[in-house]
Design a protein around this motif. Structure first.
Motif, PDB file in Angstrom:
ATOM      1  N   MET A 286      12.688  -5.814 -26.715  1.00 41.60           N
ATOM      2  CA  MET A 286      13.891  -6.294 -27.406  1.00 41.60           C
ATOM      3  C   MET A 286      15.034  -6.451 -26.416  1.00 41.60           C
ATOM      4  O   MET A 286      15.809  -7.408 -26.503  1.00 41.60           O
ATOM      5  N   LEU A 287      15.125  -5.547 -25.470  1.00 41.07           N
ATOM      6  CA  LEU A 287      16.155  -5.630 -24.436  1.00 41.07           C
ATOM      7  C   LEU A 287      16.011  -6.913 -23.629  1.00 41.07           C
ATOM      8  O   LEU A 287      17.002  -7.587 -23.333  1.00 41.07           O
ATOM      9  N   GLN A 288      14.781  -7.287 -23.313  1.00 39.73           N
ATOM     10  CA  GLN A 288      14.553  -8.527 -22.567  1.00 39.73           C
ATOM     11  C   GLN A 288      14.963  -9.743 -23.386  1.00 39.73           C
ATOM     12  O   GLN A 288      15.514 -10.708 -22.854  1.00 39.73           O
ATOM     13  N   ILE A 289      14.720  -9.695 -24.683  1.00 37.51           N
ATOM     14  CA  ILE A 289      15.141 -10.792 -25.564  1.00 37.51           C
ATOM     15  C   ILE A 289      16.664 -10.890 -25.607  1.00 37.51           C
ATOM     16  O   ILE A 289      17.233 -11.978 -25.546  1.00 37.51           O
ATOM     17  N   VAL A 290      17.315  -9.735 -25.657  1.00 40.50           N
ATOM     18  CA  VAL A 290      18.780  -9.714 -25.669  1.00 40.50           C
ATOM     19  C   VAL A 290      19.331 -10.310 -24.376  1.00 40.50           C
ATOM     20  O   VAL A 290      20.287 -11.092 -24.397  1.00 40.50           O
ATOM     21  N   PHE A 291      18.710 -10.005 -23.252  1.00 41.21           N
ATOM     22  CA  PHE A 291      19.180 -10.565 -21.992  1.00 41.21           C
ATOM     23  C   PHE A 291      18.856 -12.055 -21.873  1.00 41.21           C
ATOM     24  O   PHE A 291      19.573 -12.798 -21.206  1.00 41.21           O
TER      25      PHE A 291
ATOM     26  N   LEU B 247      23.820  -7.129 -30.569  1.00 41.37           N
ATOM     27  CA  LEU B 247      22.473  -6.640 -30.261  1.00 41.37           C
ATOM     28  C   LEU B 247      22.502  -5.579 -29.164  1.00 41.37           C
ATOM     29  O   LEU B 247      21.772  -4.589 -29.222  1.00 41.37           O
ATOM     30  N   TRP B 248      23.336  -5.773 -28.154  1.00 43.81           N
ATOM     31  CA  TRP B 248      23.465  -4.806 -27.065  1.00 43.81           C
ATOM     32  C   TRP B 248      23.907  -3.451 -27.605  1.00 43.81           C
ATOM     33  O   TRP B 248      23.361  -2.407 -27.234  1.00 43.81           O
ATOM     34  N   GLN B 249      24.899  -3.449 -28.488  1.00 38.35           N
ATOM     35  CA  GLN B 249      25.390  -2.190 -29.059  1.00 38.35           C
ATOM     36  C   GLN B 249      24.279  -1.470 -29.825  1.00 38.35           C
ATOM     37  O   GLN B 249      24.177  -0.236 -29.760  1.00 38.35           O
ATOM     38  N   GLN B 250      23.459  -2.215 -30.521  1.00 35.27           N
ATOM     39  CA  GLN B 250      22.369  -1.595 -31.267  1.00 35.27           C
ATOM     40  C   GLN B 250      21.307  -1.010 -30.335  1.00 35.27           C
ATOM     41  O   GLN B 250      20.742   0.035 -30.612  1.00 35.27           O
TER      42      GLN B 250
ATOM     43  N   LEU C 242      21.730   4.444 -21.240  1.00 34.29           N
ATOM     44  CA  LEU C 242      22.541   3.332 -20.745  1.00 34.29           C
ATOM     45  C   LEU C 242      22.093   2.888 -19.355  1.00 34.29           C
ATOM     46  O   LEU C 242      22.047   1.698 -19.068  1.00 34.29           O
ATOM     47  N   SER C 243      21.729   3.842 -18.502  1.00 35.98           N
ATOM     48  CA  SER C 243      21.319   3.482 -17.135  1.00 35.98           C
ATOM     49  C   SER C 243      20.068   2.610 -17.145  1.00 35.98           C
ATOM     50  O   SER C 243      19.963   1.662 -16.368  1.00 35.98           O
ATOM     51  N   VAL C 244      19.141   2.902 -18.030  1.00 39.64           N
ATOM     52  CA  VAL C 244      17.916   2.096 -18.128  1.00 39.64           C
ATOM     53  C   VAL C 244      18.239   0.734 -18.726  1.00 39.64           C
ATOM     54  O   VAL C 244      17.806  -0.296 -18.209  1.00 39.64           O
ATOM     55  N   ALA C 245      19.007   0.724 -19.792  1.00 42.18           N
ATOM     56  CA  ALA C 245      19.353  -0.545 -20.446  1.00 42.18           C
ATOM     57  C   ALA C 245      20.106  -1.447 -19.479  1.00 42.18           C
ATOM     58  O   ALA C 245      19.795  -2.627 -19.354  1.00 42.18           O
ATOM     59  N   TYR C 246      21.076  -0.896 -18.779  1.00 41.06           N
ATOM     60  CA  TYR C 246      21.896  -1.722 -17.899  1.00 41.06           C
ATOM     61  C   TYR C 246      21.107  -2.209 -16.683  1.00 41.06           C
ATOM     62  O   TYR C 246      21.308  -3.336 -16.226  1.00 41.06           O
ATOM     63  N   SER C 247      20.207  -1.387 -16.167  1.00 45.65           N
ATOM     64  CA  SER C 247      19.419  -1.824 -15.006  1.00 45.65           C
ATOM     65  C   SER C 247      18.522  -3.005 -15.350  1.00 45.65           C
ATOM     66  O   SER C 247      18.203  -3.824 -14.494  1.00 45.65           O
ATOM     67  N   ASN C 248      18.133  -3.114 -16.603  1.00 39.52           N
ATOM     68  CA  ASN C 248      17.304  -4.240 -17.044  1.00 39.52           C
ATOM     69  C   ASN C 248      18.083  -5.550 -17.090  1.00 39.52           C
ATOM     70  O   ASN C 248      17.490  -6.615 -17.188  1.00 39.52           O
ATOM     71  N   LYS C 249      19.385  -5.474 -17.003  1.00 41.12           N
ATOM     72  CA  LYS C 249      20.206  -6.686 -17.046  1.00 41.12           C
ATOM     73  C   LYS C 249      19.897  -7.609 -15.871  1.00 41.12           C
ATOM     74  O   LYS C 249      20.153  -8.811 -15.925  1.00 41.12           O
TER      75      LYS C 249
ATOM     76  N   SER D 132       8.706   2.092 -16.422  1.00 44.12           N
ATOM     77  CA  SER D 132       7.454   2.840 -16.554  1.00 44.12           C
ATOM     78  C   SER D 132       7.716   4.331 -16.442  1.00 44.12           C
ATOM     79  O   SER D 132       7.054   5.125 -17.102  1.00 44.12           O
ATOM     80  N   GLU D 133       8.685   4.737 -15.660  1.00 43.32           N
ATOM     81  CA  GLU D 133       9.047   6.162 -15.596  1.00 43.32           C
ATOM     82  C   GLU D 133       9.641   6.624 -16.911  1.00 43.32           C
ATOM     83  O   GLU D 133       9.347   7.710 -17.380  1.00 43.32           O
ATOM     84  N   GLU D 134      10.450   5.796 -17.549  1.00 45.94           N
ATOM     85  CA  GLU D 134      11.070   6.170 -18.808  1.00 45.94           C
ATOM     86  C   GLU D 134      10.035   6.243 -19.927  1.00 45.94           C
ATOM     87  O   GLU D 134      10.122   7.090 -20.791  1.00 45.94           O
ATOM     88  N   VAL D 135       9.054   5.360 -19.934  1.00 47.46           N
ATOM     89  CA  VAL D 135       8.037   5.357 -20.979  1.00 47.46           C
ATOM     90  C   VAL D 135       7.168   6.600 -20.873  1.00 47.46           C
ATOM     91  O   VAL D 135       6.773   7.175 -21.876  1.00 47.46           O
ATOM     92  N   LYS D 136       6.899   7.088 -19.661  1.00 47.13           N
ATOM     93  CA  LYS D 136       6.046   8.263 -19.480  1.00 47.13           C
ATOM     94  C   LYS D 136       6.695   9.524 -20.010  1.00 47.13           C
ATOM     95  O   LYS D 136       6.024  10.436 -20.438  1.00 47.13           O
ATOM     96  N   GLU D 137       8.016   9.616 -19.973  1.00 45.94           N
ATOM     97  CA  GLU D 137       8.711  10.845 -20.370  1.00 45.94           C
ATOM     98  C   GLU D 137       8.679  11.087 -21.832  1.00 45.94           C
ATOM     99  O   GLU D 137       8.515  10.581 -22.736  1.00 45.94           O
TER     100      GLU D 137
END
Length: 121
Positions: free
Chosen positions: A15-20, A60-63, A70-77, A116-121
Motif C-alpha cells: 500500500m505504501l508503494q501505491i501511495v508513493f 493516505l500517508w497519514q493512514q 515513520l523511519s520505514v515508511a519515509y525510507s520507502n519514499k 525485509s528486516e522489519e517484516v522479520k521482527e
C-alpha cells in the motif's frame, strides 16, 4: 500468529508503494502545468489537479504512518525515483541511462533490505 503479522506488514508495504506512485503523479502533472501559459485555464486546471493528487496522497500517508514506523515508511519514499524515471521516459521521452538505472537499483535494494528486516521482527 507470526504469519498474520508478516502478511499485514507486506500488505502495508505494498500500500505504501501505491501511495508513493500516487505521489509521483504529482510531479507529472506539475511538469505538464509548467508547459502552459502562466495563469491560463489549462495552467489553473493542472495545478488544481496537482493539489487534488497531493490531498489524496496526504490522507493516505497519514493512514499508513499510523500502522508503520515513520523511519520505514519515509525510507520507502525513495521509490518515487523509479516512478519519476519511468514517467520521464514514457511521457516526456527522457533518456534512461545505465547510471540512472544503477542508482535506482541501489536505492531499491536498500528499501528491500530495510523492509525485509522489519517484516522479520
Amino acid at each position: 500468529m507470526k504469519d498474520q503479522k508478516r502478511k499485514f506488514q507486506i500488505k502495508d508495504i505494498l500500500m505504501l508503494q501505491i501511495v508513493f506512485f500516487i505521489y509521483s503523479i504529482n510531479s507529472v502533472v506539475a511538469k505538464f502545468a509548467s508547459a502552459q501559459e502562466p495563469f491560463s485555464l489549462n495552467f489553473i486546471l493542472l495545478y488544481g489537479l496537482e493539489l487534488c493528487v497531493l490531498g489524496v496522497y496526504a490522507i493516505l500517508w497519514q493512514q499508513l504512518i499510523k500502522r508503520m514506523e515513520l523511519s520505514v515508511a519515509y525510507s520507502n519514499k525513495a521509490v518515487v525515483l523509479l516512478w519519476a524515471m519511468v514517467f520521464g521516459a514514457l511521457l516526456f521521452k527522457e533518456q534512461i541511462t545505465l547510471t540512472k538505472v544503477a542508482g535506482i537499483l541501489l536505492v531499491i535494494a536498500g528499501i528491500v533490505v530495510l523492509n525485509s528486516e522489519e517484516v522479520k521482527e
